[in-house]
Design a protein around this motif. Structure first.
Motif: not given
Length: 86
Positions: A20-27
């Motif tokens: 979820s942290n990686l997805i947030l960073a990507g967004k």
């Protein structure tokens, strides 16, 4: 660097928090890139559903291409699947 540090491998764990942290960073990176493109007057290209879309800095949207949807693989009961390994 010492040999001990070089021998350690980076392990990616599929923890939900890490993902979820990686997805947030990507967004966040995408939002920043879009803002910068608009500020510089550049267009950006992305997919929306099954279409490739180009959006200009002024907000005009241009459909470039329609991507055909993948048909699902039809497997019947008793089908034998062969898998190649390296």
């Amino acid at each position: 660097m010492s040999q001990e540090k070089l021998d350690k491998k980076i392990v990616f764990r599929s923890d939900t928090k890490e993902v979820s942290n990686l997805i947030l960073a990507g967004k966040q990176a995408v939002a920043k890139a879009i803002r910068e493109n608009r500020a510089l007057g550049l267009s950006f290209t992305y997919t929306r559903g099954n279409k490739v879309v180009r959006e200009n800095a002024n907000g005009d949207i241009e459909n470039l291409k329609i991507i055909p949807l993948r048909s699902s693989l039809k497997i019947k009961k008793g089908t034998i699947l062969y898998v190649k390994s390296k």
